[in-house]
Structures are given as structure tokens and as C-alpha cells.
Design a protein around this motif. Sequence first.
Motif, PDB file in Angstrom:
ATOM      1  N   SER A 185       0.828  -1.218   0.000  1.00  0.00           N
ATOM      2  CA  SER A 185       0.000   0.000   0.000  1.00  0.00           C
ATOM      3  C   SER A 185       0.853   1.255   0.000  1.00  0.00           C
ATOM      4  N   ILE A 186       1.834   1.329   0.899  1.00  0.00           N
ATOM      5  CA  ILE A 186       2.648   2.544   0.977  1.00  0.00           C
ATOM      6  C   ILE A 186       3.611   2.623  -0.207  1.00  0.00           C
ATOM      7  N   THR A 187       4.039   1.485  -0.724  1.00  0.00           N
ATOM      8  CA  THR A 187       4.894   1.505  -1.918  1.00  0.00           C
ATOM      9  C   THR A 187       4.138   2.124  -3.082  1.00  0.00           C
ATOM     10  N   ASP A 188       2.874   1.736  -3.235  1.00  0.00           N
ATOM     11  CA  ASP A 188       2.038   2.302  -4.297  1.00  0.00           C
ATOM     12  C   ASP A 188       1.803   3.790  -4.054  1.00  0.00           C
ATOM     13  N   SER A 189       1.439   4.142  -2.828  1.00  0.00           N
ATOM     14  CA  SER A 189       1.148   5.552  -2.529  1.00  0.00           C
ATOM     15  C   SER A 189       2.353   6.438  -2.796  1.00  0.00           C
ATOM     16  N   ALA A 190       3.546   5.975  -2.432  1.00  0.00           N
ATOM     17  CA  ALA A 190       4.753   6.797  -2.576  1.00  0.00           C
ATOM     18  C   ALA A 190       5.037   7.132  -4.032  1.00  0.00           C
ATOM     19  N   ARG A 191       4.576   6.281  -4.949  1.00  0.00           N
ATOM     20  CA  ARG A 191       4.816   6.545  -6.381  1.00  0.00           C
ATOM     21  C   ARG A 191       4.088   7.804  -6.852  1.00  0.00           C
ATOM     22  N   ALA A 192       3.079   8.236  -6.108  1.00  0.00           N
ATOM     23  CA  ALA A 192       2.348   9.445  -6.498  1.00  0.00           C
ATOM     24  C   ALA A 192       3.252  10.670  -6.496  1.00  0.00           C
ATOM     25  N   ALA A 193       4.348  10.610  -5.759  1.00  0.00           N
ATOM     26  CA  ALA A 193       5.245  11.762  -5.669  1.00  0.00           C
ATOM     27  C   ALA A 193       5.807  12.146  -7.027  1.00  0.00           C
ATOM     28  N   GLY A 194       5.955  11.180  -7.923  1.00  0.00           N
ATOM     29  CA  GLY A 194       6.514  11.463  -9.235  1.00  0.00           C
ATOM     30  C   GLY A 194       5.479  11.608 -10.325  1.00  0.00           C
ATOM     31  N   LEU A 195       4.217  11.677  -9.936  1.00  0.00           N
ATOM     32  CA  LEU A 195       3.124  11.720 -10.906  1.00  0.00           C
ATOM     33  C   LEU A 195       2.641  13.164 -11.067  1.00  0.00           C
ATOM     34  N   VAL A 196       2.797  13.713 -12.259  1.00  0.00           N
ATOM     35  CA  VAL A 196       2.366  15.089 -12.513  1.00  0.00           C
ATOM     36  C   VAL A 196       1.113  15.054 -13.393  1.00  0.00           C
ATOM     37  N   LEU A 197       0.050  15.626 -12.882  1.00  0.00           N
ATOM     38  CA  LEU A 197      -1.225  15.632 -13.610  1.00  0.00           C
ATOM     39  C   LEU A 197      -1.297  16.830 -14.547  1.00  0.00           C
ATOM     40  N   THR A 198      -1.982  16.669 -15.675  1.00  0.00           N
ATOM     41  CA  THR A 198      -2.154  17.772 -16.628  1.00  0.00           C
ATOM     42  C   THR A 198      -3.256  18.714 -16.151  1.00  0.00           C
ATOM     43  N   GLU A 199      -3.282  19.905 -16.723  1.00  0.00           N
ATOM     44  CA  GLU A 199      -4.344  20.862 -16.376  1.00  0.00           C
ATOM     45  C   GLU A 199      -5.715  20.278 -16.702  1.00  0.00           C
ATOM     46  N   GLU A 200      -5.802  19.565 -17.811  1.00  0.00           N
ATOM     47  CA  GLU A 200      -7.084  18.964 -18.193  1.00  0.00           C
ATOM     48  C   GLU A 200      -7.520  17.922 -17.175  1.00  0.00           C
ATOM     49  N   GLU A 201      -6.576  17.113 -16.715  1.00  0.00           N
ATOM     50  CA  GLU A 201      -6.901  16.110 -15.689  1.00  0.00           C
ATOM     51  C   GLU A 201      -7.321  16.785 -14.389  1.00  0.00           C
ATOM     52  N   LEU A 202      -6.602  17.825 -14.004  1.00  0.00           N
ATOM     53  CA  LEU A 202      -6.926  18.532 -12.755  1.00  0.00           C
ATOM     54  C   LEU A 202      -8.321  19.156 -12.834  1.00  0.00           C
ATOM     55  N   THR A 203      -8.688  19.654 -13.996  1.00  0.00           N
ATOM     56  CA  THR A 203     -10.033  20.219 -14.168  1.00  0.00           C
ATOM     57  C   THR A 203     -11.089  19.144 -13.959  1.00  0.00           C
ATOM     58  N   ARG A 204     -10.865  17.973 -14.514  1.00  0.00           N
ATOM     59  CA  ARG A 204     -11.822  16.871 -14.345  1.00  0.00           C
ATOM     60  C   ARG A 204     -11.906  16.449 -12.873  1.00  0.00           C
ATOM     61  N   LEU A 205     -10.778  16.498 -12.183  1.00  0.00           N
ATOM     62  CA  LEU A 205     -10.756  16.045 -10.787  1.00  0.00           C
ATOM     63  C   LEU A 205     -11.292  17.098  -9.820  1.00  0.00           C
ATOM     64  N   SER A 206     -11.507  18.309 -10.317  1.00  0.00           N
ATOM     65  CA  SER A 206     -11.965  19.389  -9.422  1.00  0.00           C
ATOM     66  C   SER A 206     -13.447  19.286  -9.094  1.00  0.00           C
ATOM     67  N   GLU A 207     -14.181  18.493  -9.842  1.00  0.00           N
ATOM     68  CA  GLU A 207     -15.618  18.342  -9.577  1.00  0.00           C
ATOM     69  C   GLU A 207     -15.828  17.604  -8.252  1.00  0.00           C
ATOM     70  N   PRO A 208     -16.881  17.933  -7.509  1.00  0.00           N
ATOM     71  CA  PRO A 208     -17.163  17.199  -6.260  1.00  0.00           C
ATOM     72  C   PRO A 208     -17.275  15.706  -6.513  1.00  0.00           C
ATOM     73  N   LEU A 209     -16.732  14.939  -5.616  1.00  0.00           N
ATOM     74  CA  LEU A 209     -16.728  13.477  -5.788  1.00  0.00           C
ATOM     75  C   LEU A 209     -18.138  12.918  -5.717  1.00  0.00           C
ATOM     76  N   PHE A 210     -18.918  13.440  -4.778  1.00  0.00           N
ATOM     77  CA  PHE A 210     -20.284  12.987  -4.596  1.00  0.00           C
ATOM     78  C   PHE A 210     -21.207  14.195  -4.728  1.00  0.00           C
ATOM     79  N   PRO A 211     -21.670  14.495  -5.919  1.00  0.00           N
ATOM     80  CA  PRO A 211     -22.526  15.679  -6.123  1.00  0.00           C
ATOM     81  C   PRO A 211     -23.760  15.621  -5.219  1.00  0.00           C
ATOM     82  N   GLN A 212     -24.130  16.787  -4.713  1.00  0.00           N
ATOM     83  CA  GLN A 212     -25.313  16.867  -3.852  1.00  0.00           C
ATOM     84  C   GLN A 212     -26.564  16.597  -4.677  1.00  0.00           C
TER      85      GLN A 212
END
Length: 301
Positions: free
Chosen positions: A272-299
Motif C-alpha cells: 500500500s505505501i509503496t504504491d502511494s509513494a509513487r504518487a510523488a513522481g506523478l504530474v497531472l495535466t491541467e485537463e486532468e486537474l479540471t476533471r478532478l476538481s468536480e465534487p466526488l459525490f454531487p449533492q
Amino acid sequence: MQHPHPRRSLAGVPVGSIGLGAMPLSIEHRPDESRAVATVHAALDAGVTLIDTADSYHWHAGEAGHNERLIARALARYGGDTSGVLIATKGGRGRPGDGSWTVTGTPDHLKRAARASAARLGVEAIGLYQLHKPDPSVPWAESVGALRELRDAGTIRAAGISNVTTAQIREAHEILGDGLASVQNRYSPAVRDSEPQLRLSAELGLAFLPWSPLGGISRSSLDGPSGPTSTGTAFHTVAAERGVSPQQIALAWLLARSPAVIPLPGASRPASITDSARAAGLVLTEEELTRLSEPLFPQEG
């Protein structure tokens, strides 16, 4: 320890940008000691240099400090260099052993607790000592004043505060000045109500340490099965496109929120922590960040 990824600053110390939340190693449903130690060692191998613990991370009555002692043993048994590891611990909460949590923020308690934590960790001074939660029965300035006394006495090198409002951050910053290093609040794809605290932390030059950072993506062992989880979110979609885990996408999203952010994913298995630590080298694009900015569970409604 490997340092393959960007580092961030905490209490003036460079640390890997993903930390380890060690709580699952000591509370209910904890792994046996060999797996717990292996999890800490896997974190170190993956470049994690910030380990988050607390004196109240235990399960049964009479074993306060279980997690701190475990971390100290794991570090002592590690074959590599641990001089760059920052252990952050917390005081001000208790666990009577019936599953409940108590809060005690009196100066006397916090000063005794910090000295006991330092002894369990086997350190002369705690690298980062955090007030676990404000005690509504104790004036905030008194609790924070105890942190200042601990720093002045050399028991701790830097102080942090957890589960706090923006007003409490401002007051603590006035009392502690450059002795205040961090704010640790719940923040995740599912729980984003600490945005103001994140912005203020960045403004004041404080590290912001999200706890339960995988909320909504997986059932966080830091928090138990509280709240919905989903498999069809934008985080899962981007993960499938990238060929990585949704947890990595969640952590990379948090890192992209601000340079002040150092997430603390919990782990009870080395994988679990080995997988999580890999996120440190993961750079998301602006387009991806825009998609991820939406609420996870819309009201609804």
C-alpha cells in the motif's frame, strides 16, 4: 532510502512529498508486528521520510504510545540510513480502550505527554509535535502556549496543530511565530472543507498535512468505513487512462493543490505505501486537474 521524487519542506527539513500515516499499524484490526515493521521499512525504501504518529494511536487500555514504540523499533531495525527521517507525533487525545477518543488540552497534560513521547521515540527532541485536537474546555491560547514552552525547553523542535479552524491557525501563529510548522486537517477527494485552512497555511508558510487523504477513493483505515466510496469517479477514470491506482491519482491531485501539501496516506501493508509513494513522481495535466476538481459525490436535489 531512495529519493527519486521532489521533496517538500516541513519545519525547515526537506521531506519526501508523500508521508506515512502510521495509525493503522496500531489501532483496531492492526497487522502483526512483523508486517507492521515491514510496512515502515517499505515506506523508507520508497523514499518516505515523514512518519506521522501519536501517543493515542493504540487499541487497548494501558498501551498508550503503542505506535510510537513500534515506529522506534522499526527504525532501529532498518538496515539503511534513517538520519533524514522526521517523526511527527501528536498529543492531546486519549483512548480508554472502549473504542472512544478523549480530548485533553491542558498545558500540564501536553507537557507531560510530549516528554513521554520523546522517551518512547528515543529522541532528545521531537522533530514535530502536534496538538492533536483543540480541547473545548481549555482556552486555545493556553494549549498552544504549552507548545511554545516545550519548544523553548528543547523538548520539541517545531510545533503543529491538527483539526483546527482558520481562526485557531491565526492565533497559534501569533503565539508560536516561526515555531509553528504545520497544520494537519482532514482533506481528501471526498472531504474538501479544509480549503480555507490549506490556503491560509500556504500563505503563512506552513506545511499542510492532509489526514485520511484517500477518503472517497478507498475506505481509509485511518478513518474506518465512514461515508460513501465509489468506483466510478473521475479519479478512477484518470487512473485507468494512466495505468496507475486511483489512490496515486488522489495523492497526486492533493500535491497539485499547493506546494504546502504533504499527504499522509495510512497503510498497514508494504504494498500500500509503496504504491502511494509513487504518487510523488506523478504530474497531472491541467485537463486532468479540471476533471478532478468536480465534487466526488454531487449533492442531490
